[in-house]
Structure formats: structure tokens, C-alpha cells
Design a protein around this motif. Structure first.
Motif, PDB file in Angstrom:
ATOM      1  N   LEU A  39       0.829  -1.203   0.000  1.00 39.64           N
ATOM      2  CA  LEU A  39       0.000   0.000   0.000  1.00 39.64           C
ATOM      3  C   LEU A  39       0.866   1.256   0.000  1.00 39.64           C
TER       4      LEU A  39
ATOM      5  N   LEU B  45       5.677   0.342  -2.167  1.00 37.41           N
ATOM      6  CA  LEU B  45       6.941  -0.358  -2.398  1.00 37.41           C
ATOM      7  C   LEU B  45       6.743  -1.306  -3.578  1.00 37.41           C
ATOM      8  N   TRP B  46       7.754  -1.416  -4.446  1.00 40.54           N
ATOM      9  CA  TRP B  46       7.634  -2.275  -5.629  1.00 40.54           C
ATOM     10  C   TRP B  46       7.335  -3.705  -5.179  1.00 40.54           C
TER      11      TRP B  46
ATOM     12  N   PHE C 217      10.146  -6.082  -4.203  1.00 44.27           N
ATOM     13  CA  PHE C 217      10.774  -5.726  -2.930  1.00 44.27           C
ATOM     14  C   PHE C 217       9.876  -6.071  -1.750  1.00 44.27           C
TER      15      PHE C 217
ATOM     16  N   LEU D 168      -2.389   4.819  -2.783  1.00 48.14           N
ATOM     17  CA  LEU D 168      -2.243   5.733  -1.647  1.00 48.14           C
ATOM     18  C   LEU D 168      -1.579   7.033  -2.081  1.00 48.14           C
TER      19      LEU D 168
ATOM     20  N   LEU E 192       6.541   9.948   1.015  1.00 44.06           N
ATOM     21  CA  LEU E 192       6.303   8.528   0.795  1.00 44.06           C
ATOM     22  C   LEU E 192       7.284   7.971  -0.243  1.00 44.06           C
TER      23      LEU E 192
ATOM     24  N   LEU F 238      10.625   7.552   1.326  1.00 46.28           N
ATOM     25  CA  LEU F 238      10.601   6.402   2.235  1.00 46.28           C
ATOM     26  C   LEU F 238      10.708   5.084   1.470  1.00 46.28           C
ATOM     27  N   VAL F 239       9.891   4.958   0.438  1.00 42.79           N
ATOM     28  CA  VAL F 239       9.864   3.728  -0.355  1.00 42.79           C
ATOM     29  C   VAL F 239      11.224   3.483  -1.017  1.00 42.79           C
ATOM     30  N   LEU F 240      11.823   4.574  -1.537  1.00 41.91           N
ATOM     31  CA  LEU F 240      13.136   4.436  -2.168  1.00 41.91           C
ATOM     32  C   LEU F 240      14.190   4.004  -1.155  1.00 41.91           C
TER      33      LEU F 240
ATOM     34  N   VAL G 218      13.740   2.232   1.641  1.00 36.20           N
ATOM     35  CA  VAL G 218      13.535   0.817   1.965  1.00 36.20           C
ATOM     36  C   VAL G 218      14.073  -0.061   0.829  1.00 36.20           C
ATOM     37  N   ALA G 219      13.727   0.316  -0.406  1.00 35.90           N
ATOM     38  CA  ALA G 219      14.162  -0.463  -1.568  1.00 35.90           C
ATOM     39  C   ALA G 219      15.681  -0.475  -1.664  1.00 35.90           C
TER      40      ALA G 219
ATOM     41  N   LEU H 169      17.093  -2.961   0.810  1.00 33.13           N
ATOM     42  CA  LEU H 169      16.896  -4.341   0.370  1.00 33.13           C
ATOM     43  C   LEU H 169      17.806  -4.693  -0.799  1.00 33.13           C
TER      44      LEU H 169
ATOM     45  N   LEU I 159      18.763   3.122  -7.514  1.00 33.49           N
ATOM     46  CA  LEU I 159      17.841   3.482  -6.438  1.00 33.49           C
ATOM     47  C   LEU I 159      18.399   4.642  -5.615  1.00 33.49           C
TER      48      LEU I 159
END
Lengths: 434, 192
Positions: A19, A22-23, A26, B95, B107, B110-112, B114-115, B118, B166
Motif C-alpha cells: 500500500l 513499495l515495488w 521488494f 495511496l 512517501l 521512504l519507499v526508495l 527501503v528499496a 533491500l 535506487l
């Protein structure tokens, strides 16, 4: 940690991450990592590297970029512009007339592209303006397209069946064969609905089209012939056991290059564009597969799928009850997730349960694809809806309402498939008799 | 930040790296098609020769299924950076579309982040695997013994470049708009 608590945590984590945007690959990777940290003694990093290396260096999976590439080449050829002209004369006399072009066009294009979004976009860009100009009912024009656009997943070569086969280690050739009859059945059901509707709503049908001369019709049909031949050769060589899916896919690539090269639609620029497009699509899919294959091992460590399977086994649900529950679950899931993520997610958690219940994995693949097709036309997240929104400029929910009859037909098709599993299994079992 | 000459130079170097990786991915795909064509062509030729009662040539690509798998890894992993920048990777932007531009940007950052974490983790462990294969001289099982560290290094390289892309997008999102967001916004505007 308690297994119920862990399950809830992982489900919440997965949906939370998805939601947030995030891809998908991942998100699967992250949840797999969390599961291993909480519940496994093995080192997650090493398991990750071994598993993705093992699952991605697969000969069967090599078919995937090749089929995607074949579709990208034909997508850029003159095939798409010939589609309407070639098919229109065939459907002129049927009740519902040119509305059937949407269904036939999608079926034909699905056979070359294997992607639902590309099918809907290509056929839609061509047929919607034509249908509108001739005064066909807008709701039916868009609805048939939304419904038939989902064919891409079922009619071989289907990208999503390759993904399912790779993730569950099932024979891709068998899966392709299993998809043929259900795909044809859907085409008949869709076509039947269009005929029925047009007979009940004569006042909403436009006046008949002027006659097309026989010569003109033949010439248009001739334009489609090379592509139809290519499809027959590619699928036929798998069917006849002459070639593995990967070999057939490469034959498809070479054939597509020849067709578009000879018809003058392919220059160096569009060749490079097709290659680049295919690389991007294949990369997107394999990245999700990578996350999913890691999640599958990680879930194995947690024991959640085993516990779930054992629990379902103890309850002694009938197949029908189990499938109904799964169907409802998938429809809800499909409102938010794309098809490939849905399939790979299923395989990491639900497959053991399906196996315990004694459901044929090949049959289940076809069932899953039908459900994924439904997910393409359910709001708020449905890829075919997005595509149609961008072509027509109408709202997602309005398009979804137009597509509702076709959603119900898909539902009917899953029921028929559950009542008569032979629809999927007869062909592969007949061809591969041992 | 594109105005500074140094920034422009870095941008050009990074774009060249991503493009080069993409060329590698495309060549891997061409490689699969070429090798399989030789295999299928050889088989068809043999069948024609049988018709004319002549000896079969038996042209075949040794260990094709393994080499095909290695090329697939090359195609899949080397395309990662460009696929990211072309917004080719699937994600849910439900969202993001609801939120305003301010929280939406947060957002994205944040998502970048986290990615990136990983991808870094994945690169490290893929690298460790390649290192082990090199140290223990692991090779594939087929007729042609391909040292496993070669394709495994390509996998590591792809993941590493993905992490680089990324990080690049993360920096861009702090100062302005990352490349993949531009593409995603363009799609929402009806330019499918």
C-alpha cells in the motif's frame, strides 16, 4: 513466536508495504526476510542467494523473454492496423455484428502477445473509434473490450502461465494445452452474450453496415494470414511435441521478425524499441518472481503453509467449499493486486493446501488464471480498467460497471471449470498419454 | 541541481552506466534467440537430410539449457536499473494518488530508502555467493563446464547497479522529482 501471530504480522506487513507503494518484488523480498528473521535458524542471505540463483537459471523460464519479445515485435508491426479491417467482414452477419471484432481481435492478439494490458490497448485503440463512428452502444463497446482483453492471460502463449509453471514447477507445455479449451469456451460465452444482448436490444443497435465486396474482404483477411500461421506454427510445435516452449518462442521471434520485416513495418529503430520493451517487461516479471521464490522458501521455514494445509485437511471441506472460499479471497485480493504478484503470492502460501486437498495443480493454474482475469476488471486497481481509462477518458468505476456482465461471465466460466475439470485437463491428458 | 557542470557530468556518467547495462540485457536476449535458432535449425536440417537418405550433421548447441538459463539471468538482472527509471516495475500507487504532493513526496523518499536497503542486502549476498563459487571452483554440470562465478557475478553486478540507480533516484527525490515518478505521472495524464 506463535504461528498465528506471525502469520498476521506477515500479512499486515505485506499489505502495508504494498500500500505504501513499495515495488511488488521488494515487498515480497522484505516479508520473506522478516519471516526468516523471526522463524528460521538458517542464514537468510545465503538462502536468498541460493534460491534465486536456482529458480531463475531455468530453461523453461527462458521462454518468458522470448514470448514477450515476439509480442513486442508484432505489436509494432502492421498487424494491429490490419486487425479491424480484416475481422470486420467476418462478423457482419452475426447478431451483435462488429462488437464481435473486439472479442475476435483480442483472442487473436492475445495469442501473439500474452499480455492483457497490451491486448486491450492495441485492440481498443483500433476498434473503439471505429465502433463509435458507426454508432454502436458505448457501454457494450467498452465492456466487450474490457472483458475480452483479459484473454491474454489464458490463450497460449500466456506469460502468466509461464510464471505459474516456473513458480510451482509444473510443465509449461501442459499448462498451455490446458488453457486452450477454457480460452475458447470464454470466447464462445462472450460472443454468446453479445448476440443475446443485441437481439434483446435491437433499438440500441446501429443500422447495418454497407456490404463489403468479397474481394475486399478476402484481401483484408489475407493481411492477417501470416500472423495466424505464425501462431499455429508456434502453438502447434509445442502441441505436437516438436519443440519445447522456449524453442517455440524463439521460432515465434524469428517468424515475427520475418513477417514485420517483409511487410515493411520493422526498421532498426523499432527493432531496438521492441528489444528494449521486451527487456523491461521481462525484467519486471522476473524481479517479482525473484521476490516470490525467496518468500516461498522463507514461508517453508515458518511452517505457515504446512499448518494451513493441515488445518484445511482436518476440516474436511469439500473441493467446492474450498474453491469457493479461495475464489472469494482472490476476488478481494485482485481488487488491489496485479495478476503476476497474485499468482506468485498464491504459490508460496496456498499451493501446499491445494495439493493436500487433492486438486490437480495444472487445473488449479487455469482456475487461478481465470480469477486473475477477473481481477483485471475489478476496481479500484485493475490494469484493463486503467488502460481503458486512458483510451476513453471515462472513470474507472464507470468502465467497471460496463465490464460487469463480462465479470459475471468469467465467474460463470470458473464455475463451469470447477464442475467439469475436463475442460482444462482433457487436452493435456490426451496429448501426453503415457 | 542540474545546473552545475559537475552535476551534469555525474548525470551523464550514470545514464551511460544504466544504458550500458541495458545493452548487456538486450544482447543476452539476442544470445538466447541466436543459440536456440542454431539448435532448432540444426534439428530441422537433420530431418531434411534423413528425407534424402543422407548422413545427419547433428548440429546442436552443447549445454543449451544451462547456458540459456545463464543468459536469462543476464537479461533479467542487467535490465533492472533502466526498468526502474522507465517505471517498468509494478507497484501500487493508490495511496500516493490520494495523498497531496507534500506527503506523497515523503512517501516516495521512504519507499526508495527501503528499496535501497533491500537491494544493498541482495547485492551483498549475491556477491558472497559468486565469491564462494570462485573460491571453490564451482562449475555447471553440463558438457560445457561454465565456471559459476561468471554468471553469478553478472547477477551481482545487475543488483549492484540497481542499488546505484535506487540511490540516484533517492537523491533526485530529495531535490526534485526522480525519473520513474515523471513516467508514472505521465501515465496518469492519459499518455499510456
Amino acid at each position: 513466536m506463535d504461528i498465528t501471530l506471525l502469520s498476521l504480522l506477515l500479512v499486515a506487513g505485506l499489505f502495508g508495504l504494498l500500500l505504501l507503494g513499495l515495488w511488488a518484488g521488494f515487498a515480497l523480498l522484505a516479508v520473506g526476510l522478516l519471516a526468516m528473521i523471526f522463524a528460521a535458524s538458517a542464514p537468510p542471505g545465503m538462502v536468498f542467494a541460493t534460491k534465486i540463483w536456482g529458480s531463475l537459471t531455468s530453461w523453461d523460464l527462458t521462454a518468458l523473454p522470448m514470448f514477450v519479445w515476439m509480442g513486442e515485435i508484432l505489436y509494432r508491426s502492421k498487424l494491429s492496423s490490419n486487425l479491424f479491417v480484416g475481422l470486420a467482414p467476418l462478423t457482419r452477419r452475426l447478431p451483435g455484428r462488429l462488437l464481435h471484432v473486439n472479442i475476435l481481435g483480442c483472442a487473436l492478439f492475445a495469442a501473439v502477445s500474452g499480455s492483457s494490458a497490451a491486448t486491450t490497448a492495441t485492440v481498443g485503440r483500433m476498434s473503439l473509434p471505429e465502433l463509435k463512428a458507426r454508432g454502436y452502444d458505448l457501454g457494450m463497446s467498452i465492456g466487450t473490450l474490457a472483458g475480452a482483453g483479459t484473454f491474454g492471460f489464458l490463450i497460449p502463449p500466456s506469460i502468466i502461465l509461464i510464471v505459474y509453471g516456473a513458480a510451482t514447477e509444473q510443465s509449461i507445455a501442459r499448462l498451455f494445452l490446458a488453457g486452450i479449451l477454457p480460452g475458447l469456451m470464454l470466447a464462445v460465452l462472450f460472443g454468446g452474450y453479445v448476440m443475446l444482448w443485441s437481439m434483446l436490444n435491437r433499438d440500441r443497435m446501429p443500422p447495418p453496415e454497407p456490404r463489403v465486396s468479397l474481394l475486399e474482404g478476402l484481401r483484408a483477411l489475407l493481411l492477417l494470414l501470416p500472423t495466424v500461421l505464425l501462431i499455429v506454427v508456434v502453438i502447434g510445435s509445442i502441441y505436437g511435441g516438436l519443440a519445447s516452449p522456449t524453442e517455440a518462442a524463439v521460432v515465434g521471434v524469428v517468424g515475427a521478425l520475418l513477417i514485420s520485416g517483409l511487410s515493411g513495418g520493422l526498421g532498426w529503430t523499432s527493432f531496438v524499441a521492441s528489444l528494449r520493451g521486451a527487456a523491461i517487461t521481462s525484467c519486471m516479471i522476473t524481479f517479482i518472481l525473484m521476490g516470490a521464490s525467496f518468500l516461498t522458501v522463507a514461508m517453508g521455514y515458518t511452517g505457515i503453509p504446512r499448518t494451513l494445509a493441515a488445518w484445511i485437511g482436518e476440516q474436511g471441506y469439500s473441493h467446492f467449499a474450498l474453491l469457493t472460499a479461495l475464489l472469494l479471497f482472490f476476488i478481494v485480493l485482485g481488487m488491489f493486486l496485479d495478476g503476476i504478484s497474485m499468482v506468485v503470492l498464491t504459490t508460496s502460501v496456498i499451493m501446499p493446501m491445494v495439493t493436500v486437498a487433492g486438486i490437480d495443480p495444472i487445473w488449479f493454474g487455469v482456475f487461478l488464471v481465470l480469477v486473475v482475469e477477473m481481477s483485471q476488471i475489478t476496481p479500484p486497481v485493475g490494469f484493463n480498467l486503467f488502460v481503458l481509462q486512458s483510451i476513453t477518458g471515462r472513470g474507472i468505476f464507470e468502465i467497471a460497471r460496463m465490464a460487469l456482465p463480462f465479470f459475471l461471465i468469467l465467474l460463470l466460466a470458473t464455475m463451469l471449470l470447477s464442475l467439469f475439470p475436463e475442460i482444462a485437463l482433457w487436452l493435456p491428458n490426451t496429448v501426453f498419454t503415457r | 541541481m542540474g545546473g552545475r557542470p559537475a552535476g551534469v557530468a555525474v548525470r551523464r556518467i550514470l545514464d551511460t552506466i544504466y544504458a550500458a547495462a541495458m545493452v548487456g540485457a538486450c544482447l543476452s536476449m539476442v544470445g538466447i534467440a541466436a543459440l536456440v535458432s542454431v539448435q532448432v535449425g540444426g534439428r530441422i536440417l537433420d530431418q531434411v537430410l534423413v528425407l534424402f537418405d543422407s548422413a545427419q550433421l547433428g548440429i546442436a548447441v552443447p549445454s543449451l539449457s544451462e547456458i540459456g538459463g545463464f543468459l536469462l539471468v543476464g537479461a533479467a538482472f542487467l535490465a533492472l536499473p533502466e526498468t526502474l527509471r522507465a517505471a517498468g516495475h509494478v507497484r501500487v500507487i493508490f495511496l500516493l494518488n490520494i495523498l497531496g504532493p507534500g506527503p506523497g513526496r515523503l512517501l516516495t523518499v521512504l519507499v526508495l530508502a527501503v528499496a535501497l536497503g533491500l537491494a544493498g542486502w541482495a547485492t551483498w549476498h549475491a556477491g558472497a555467493q559468486a565469491w564462494d563459487s570462485w573460491a571453490f571452483d564451482s562449475a555447471s554440470f553440463g558438457v560445457v563446464k561454465v565456471p559459476l562465478w561468471i554468471p553469478q557475478s553478472v547477477m551481482t553486478l545487475g543488483l549492484g547497479l540497481f542499488a546505484l540507480a535506487l540511490a540516484d533516484e533517492l537523491v533526485q527525490s530529495l531535490f526534485g522529482e526522480p525519473a520513474f515518478r515523471r513516467v508514472e505521472r505521465g501515465r496518469a495524464g492519459g499518455d499510456y
